[in-house]
Scaffold this active site. Structure first.
Site, PDB file in Angstrom:
ATOM      1  N   ASP A 169       0.816  -1.215   0.000  1.00 24.10           N
ATOM      2  CA  ASP A 169       0.000   0.000   0.000  1.00 24.10           C
ATOM      3  C   ASP A 169       0.848   1.262   0.000  1.00 24.10           C
ATOM      4  O   ASP A 169       2.058   1.223   0.161  1.00 24.10           O
ATOM      5  CB  ASP A 169      -0.945   0.006   1.215  1.00 24.10           C
ATOM      6  CG  ASP A 169      -0.263  -0.469   2.498  1.00 24.10           C
ATOM      7  OD1 ASP A 169       0.950  -0.255   2.622  1.00 24.10           O
ATOM      8  OD2 ASP A 169      -0.941  -1.056   3.358  1.00 24.10           O
TER       9      ASP A 169
ATOM     10  N   GLU B 224      -9.663  -2.355   5.761  1.00 22.18           N
ATOM     11  CA  GLU B 224     -10.310  -2.084   7.034  1.00 22.18           C
ATOM     12  C   GLU B 224     -11.504  -3.020   7.247  1.00 22.18           C
ATOM     13  O   GLU B 224     -11.996  -3.645   6.303  1.00 22.18           O
ATOM     14  CB  GLU B 224     -10.782  -0.621   7.066  1.00 22.18           C
ATOM     15  CG  GLU B 224      -9.667   0.410   6.896  1.00 22.18           C
ATOM     16  CD  GLU B 224      -8.880   0.660   8.172  1.00 22.18           C
ATOM     17  OE1 GLU B 224      -8.931  -0.177   9.101  1.00 22.18           O
ATOM     18  OE2 GLU B 224      -8.202   1.696   8.250  1.00 22.18           O
TER      19      GLU B 224
ATOM     20  N   ASN C 184      -7.434  -3.384  14.756  1.00 26.30           N
ATOM     21  CA  ASN C 184      -8.799  -3.721  14.334  1.00 26.30           C
ATOM     22  C   ASN C 184      -8.819  -4.893  13.353  1.00 26.30           C
ATOM     23  O   ASN C 184      -9.848  -5.190  12.749  1.00 26.30           O
ATOM     24  CB  ASN C 184      -9.496  -2.492  13.730  1.00 26.30           C
ATOM     25  CG  ASN C 184      -8.816  -1.979  12.464  1.00 26.30           C
ATOM     26  OD1 ASN C 184      -7.819  -2.537  12.009  1.00 26.30           O
ATOM     27  ND2 ASN C 184      -9.348  -0.908  11.895  1.00 26.30           N
TER      28      ASN C 184
ATOM     29  N   HIS D 138      -7.003  -5.153  10.548  1.00 27.84           N
ATOM     30  CA  HIS D 138      -6.742  -4.866   9.132  1.00 27.84           C
ATOM     31  C   HIS D 138      -5.397  -5.435   8.699  1.00 27.84           C
ATOM     32  O   HIS D 138      -4.464  -5.540   9.496  1.00 27.84           O
ATOM     33  CB  HIS D 138      -6.849  -3.368   8.824  1.00 27.84           C
ATOM     34  CG  HIS D 138      -5.718  -2.515   9.317  1.00 27.84           C
ATOM     35  ND1 HIS D 138      -5.879  -1.548  10.274  1.00 27.84           N
ATOM     36  CD2 HIS D 138      -4.411  -2.463   8.968  1.00 27.84           C
ATOM     37  CE1 HIS D 138      -4.721  -0.951  10.492  1.00 27.84           C
ATOM     38  NE2 HIS D 138      -3.811  -1.489   9.716  1.00 27.84           N
TER      39      HIS D 138
END
Length: 235
Positions: free
Chosen positions: A62, A135, A128, A130
């Site tokens: 990314d 996400e 979380n 990810h």
């Protein structure tokens, strides 16, 4: 999913290096790379090794939207600082966060991955759950896409910027389907703040609410984690 428990990031980096060497000896040509604090010691181990990447290709997960490679907070800058500057590859691919047409850039990156199938992918995991910038709620079938970063991710990454306001709100990320195409995946996790995510990934049900849980459906995943990160696992 194989879980290897280590004392610290130094030991984790050394084990990661051993796994990478094994994969290269078995013919790996394309490495999938990640950024953030988790893989830094792993990259240190690579830099201090005798590995030669001049005939290999790297594909990063990314990049932030709006940052070019000369920006110290960009992932291209991070990779140059921690790896590429010391260990040159034949070619390094990262999404172009400054592309004028982000959707076209995402499609272009899918083509790059198609032409350079990833043999060995390194991952971290967010609090979380990810992986990459996928996400919670990200569809399993999605490939490279433009992401609106969640508040929890922005807060977690604020420590790398002068202030939270400086953290980009968007990124281009390989999708879950892109990651799942990798032949081998090694995920690293350190610290008690990752324990909930690791428990869900390893022992929970596969759900889009915890993106990393999709790795249960991959045949070759190794998790390298410290005691704190695995502290909630039941076995």
């Amino acid at each position: 999913m194989k879980v290897i428990v280590v004392k610290n990031q130094l030991e984790g980096g050394k084990i990661g290096l051993d796994l990478l060497k094994e994969s290269i000896n078995n013919g790996a040509k394309t490495l999938g790379l990640a950024t953030g604090s988790t893989p830094v010691e792993f990259y240190n181990q690579i830099v201090n090794s005798d590995l030669d990447f001049t005939n290999m290709v790297s594909v990063n997960l990314d990049e932030y939207v709006g940052l070019d490679g000369s920006n110290e907070q960009s992932y291209r800058y991070f990779m140059t600082k921690h790896l590429f500057g010391e260990k040159p590859f034949k070619e390094n691919f990262l999404p172009n966060g400054k592309a004028t047409d982000l959707e076209a850039e995402a499609k272009h990156y899918d083509q790059i991955i198609e032409e350079n199938p990833i043999d060995w992918q390194i991952l971290g995991i967010g609090q979380n759950g990810h992986i990459g910038f996928n996400e919670p709620g990200t569809p399993a079938e999605i490939t490279t896409h433009v992401v609106d970063l969640q508040e929890s991710t922005i807060k977690a990454n604020a420590r790398f910027f002068e202030s939270e306001a400086d953290v980009p709100r968007k990124a281009i990320s390989m999708g879950l389907a892109s990651i799942m195409k990798s032949k081998n995946i090694v995920l690293m996790a350190y610290g008690k703040e990752k324990a909930e995510a690791i428990k869900g990934m390893v022992e929970g049900e596969v759900t889009t609410e915890l993106p990393a849980s999709i790795l249960q459906n991959h045949a070759n995943v190794t998790v390298i984690a410290d005691e704190a990160a695995v502290s909630l696992l039941s076995k």
